[in-house]
Design a protein around this motif. Structure first.
Motif, mmCIF file in Angstrom:
data_model
loop_
_atom_site.group_PDB
_atom_site.id
_atom_site.type_symbol
_atom_site.label_atom_id
_atom_site.label_comp_id
_atom_site.label_asym_id
_atom_site.label_seq_id
_atom_site.Cartn_x
_atom_site.Cartn_y
_atom_site.Cartn_z
ATOM 1 N N MET A 3 42.908 45.979 43.118
ATOM 2 C CA MET A 3 41.375 45.984 43.623
ATOM 3 C C MET A 3 41.028 47.442 43.573
ATOM 4 O O MET A 3 40.015 47.856 43.215
ATOM 5 N N GLU A 4 42.315 48.025 44.086
ATOM 6 C CA GLU A 4 42.029 49.599 43.942
ATOM 7 C C GLU A 4 41.662 50.095 42.701
ATOM 8 O O GLU A 4 40.722 51.062 42.125
ATOM 9 N N GLU A 5 42.569 49.764 41.506
ATOM 10 C CA GLU A 5 42.387 50.026 40.384
ATOM 11 C C GLU A 5 41.010 49.746 39.692
ATOM 12 O O GLU A 5 40.466 50.649 38.939
ATOM 13 N N GLN A 6 40.508 48.658 40.105
ATOM 14 C CA GLN A 6 39.266 48.129 39.690
ATOM 15 C C GLN A 6 38.158 48.908 40.244
ATOM 16 O O GLN A 6 37.257 49.306 39.595
ATOM 17 N N HIS A 7 38.354 49.424 41.455
ATOM 18 C CA HIS A 7 37.211 50.200 41.871
ATOM 19 C C HIS A 7 36.962 51.597 41.244
ATOM 20 O O HIS A 7 36.009 52.001 41.015
ATOM 21 N N HIS A 8 38.202 52.235 41.101
ATOM 22 C CA HIS A 8 38.270 53.470 40.266
ATOM 23 C C HIS A 8 37.668 53.375 38.808
ATOM 24 O O HIS A 8 36.939 54.331 38.543
ATOM 25 N N ARG A 9 37.984 52.155 38.379
ATOM 26 C CA ARG A 9 37.636 51.920 37.081
ATOM 27 C C ARG A 9 35.856 52.103 36.867
ATOM 28 O O ARG A 9 35.412 52.449 36.109
ATOM 29 N N ALA A 23 50.603 43.677 48.330
ATOM 30 C CA ALA A 23 50.499 45.108 47.727
ATOM 31 C C ALA A 23 49.728 44.799 46.471
ATOM 32 O O ALA A 23 49.190 45.779 46.076
ATOM 33 N N ASP A 24 50.375 43.966 45.561
ATOM 34 C CA ASP A 24 49.961 43.780 44.321
ATOM 35 C C ASP A 24 48.106 43.724 44.111
ATOM 36 O O ASP A 24 47.691 44.131 43.504
ATOM 37 N N LEU A 25 47.811 42.692 45.195
ATOM 38 C CA LEU A 25 46.236 42.553 45.064
ATOM 39 C C LEU A 25 45.598 43.839 45.691
ATOM 40 O O LEU A 25 44.755 44.046 44.901
ATOM 41 N N ILE A 26 46.292 44.508 46.550
ATOM 42 C CA ILE A 26 45.594 45.781 47.099
ATOM 43 C C ILE A 26 45.354 46.872 45.737
ATOM 44 O O ILE A 26 44.544 47.348 45.510
ATOM 45 N N HIS A 27 46.574 47.103 45.079
ATOM 46 C CA HIS A 27 46.619 47.682 43.856
ATOM 47 C C HIS A 27 45.743 47.401 42.801
ATOM 48 O O HIS A 27 45.020 48.399 42.337
ATOM 49 N N GLU A 81 35.019 41.704 36.222
ATOM 50 C CA GLU A 81 36.434 41.678 36.465
ATOM 51 C C GLU A 81 36.731 41.792 38.038
ATOM 52 O O GLU A 81 37.371 40.821 38.723
ATOM 53 N N HIS A 82 36.144 42.898 38.753
ATOM 54 C CA HIS A 82 36.215 43.035 40.079
ATOM 55 C C HIS A 82 35.805 41.905 41.056
ATOM 56 O O HIS A 82 36.299 41.461 41.719
ATOM 57 N N LEU A 83 34.365 41.586 40.630
ATOM 58 C CA LEU A 83 33.936 40.527 41.290
ATOM 59 C C LEU A 83 34.489 39.275 41.358
ATOM 60 O O LEU A 83 34.500 38.562 42.155
ATOM 61 N N ASP A 84 34.819 39.037 40.090
ATOM 62 C CA ASP A 84 35.723 37.572 39.858
ATOM 63 C C ASP A 84 36.858 37.766 40.967
ATOM 64 O O ASP A 84 37.232 36.521 41.725
#
Length: 223
Positions: A90-96, A84-88, A136-139
């Motif tokens: 990744m979702e935050e990064q996508h939104h940013r 759940a932490d990873l999904i959260h 950050e997201h790609l890494d």
């Protein structure tokens, strides 16, 4: 019988092509702020060239993320059960990333119209903000998501990601977008990236497409 829902146990799907694609986004978003700042105040012709290039890079990014949303995340959520932490995260990064991307069309339009130094500075800063969020997201994606994809998607399912992007591209943009991806690729990576395409498309990209991309880069980068 071939397993159509999961790779053969112990056999990993080759997902390195996404690393090659990510490399192109990193490069273009690093170069773009300098290209914007180098445009002389009032040079709207040069601003139009750079603005068009940035829009094309953003189109490539949109196709990349759309393919992931449609074809990658649902399968991983179903089969790999990421934390759940990873999904959260990744979702935050996508939104940013999306929040910054949504601000760019207006900034591009305003700068392209007048090539004012102030609007150029604003645009360059926004692109730098996008690059920071995206890198950050790609890494994280390369470190955490690609290993899951290699274990839980078949080669056919993985190939569908690239096929989705290619099918959604404006065909006139195909040589340029592929040129961006192949620019820093090793010879082995070039073979891998082109090998999934029909033979006539491969020949086009290796010949006329390569020439078109070299001419395009000279025009954009002024080299």
């Amino acid at each position: 019988m071939t397993n159509l829902t999961n790779p053969t146990p112990g056999q990993l799907t080759d997902v390195h092509d996404m690393v090659v694609v990510h490399r192109a986004f990193r490069r273009e978003l690093a170069l773009a702020p300098r290209l914007v700042r180098e445009v002389a105040p009032g040079d709207v012709a040069r601003a139009a060239v750079i603005a068009k290039h940035i829009r094309l890079a953003l189109t490539g990014l949109h196709l990349h993320h759309t393919g992931e949303d449609l074809l990658l995340w649902p399968k991983l959520l179903d089969r790999a059960a990421p934390s759940a932490d990873l999904i959260h995260r990744m979702e935050e990064q996508h939104h940013r990333v999306e929040d910054v991307v949504e601000r760019l069309p207006d900034a591009l339009d305003r700068w392209e119209a007048e090539a004012r130094q102030a609007t150029g500075a604003e645009l360059a800063a926004t692109i730098e903000e996008l690059r920071e969020a995206l890198v950050e997201h790609l890494d994280d994606e390369e470190l955490h998501i690609l290993p899951l994809a290699a274990r839980h998607l078949t080669p056919t399912e993985w190939a569908a990601l690239g096929q989705h992007g290619t099918s959604e591209m404006d065909k006139a943009d195909l040589p340029i977008l592929f040129g961006m991806v192949l620019e820093d690729a090793t010879p082995q990576e070039r073979v891998m990236m082109l090998g999934s395409l029909p033979i006539p498309v491969q020949l086009l990209l290796r010949t006329v497409g390569a020439w078109q991309y070299r001419r395009y880069v000279r025009r954009v980068r002024g080299a």
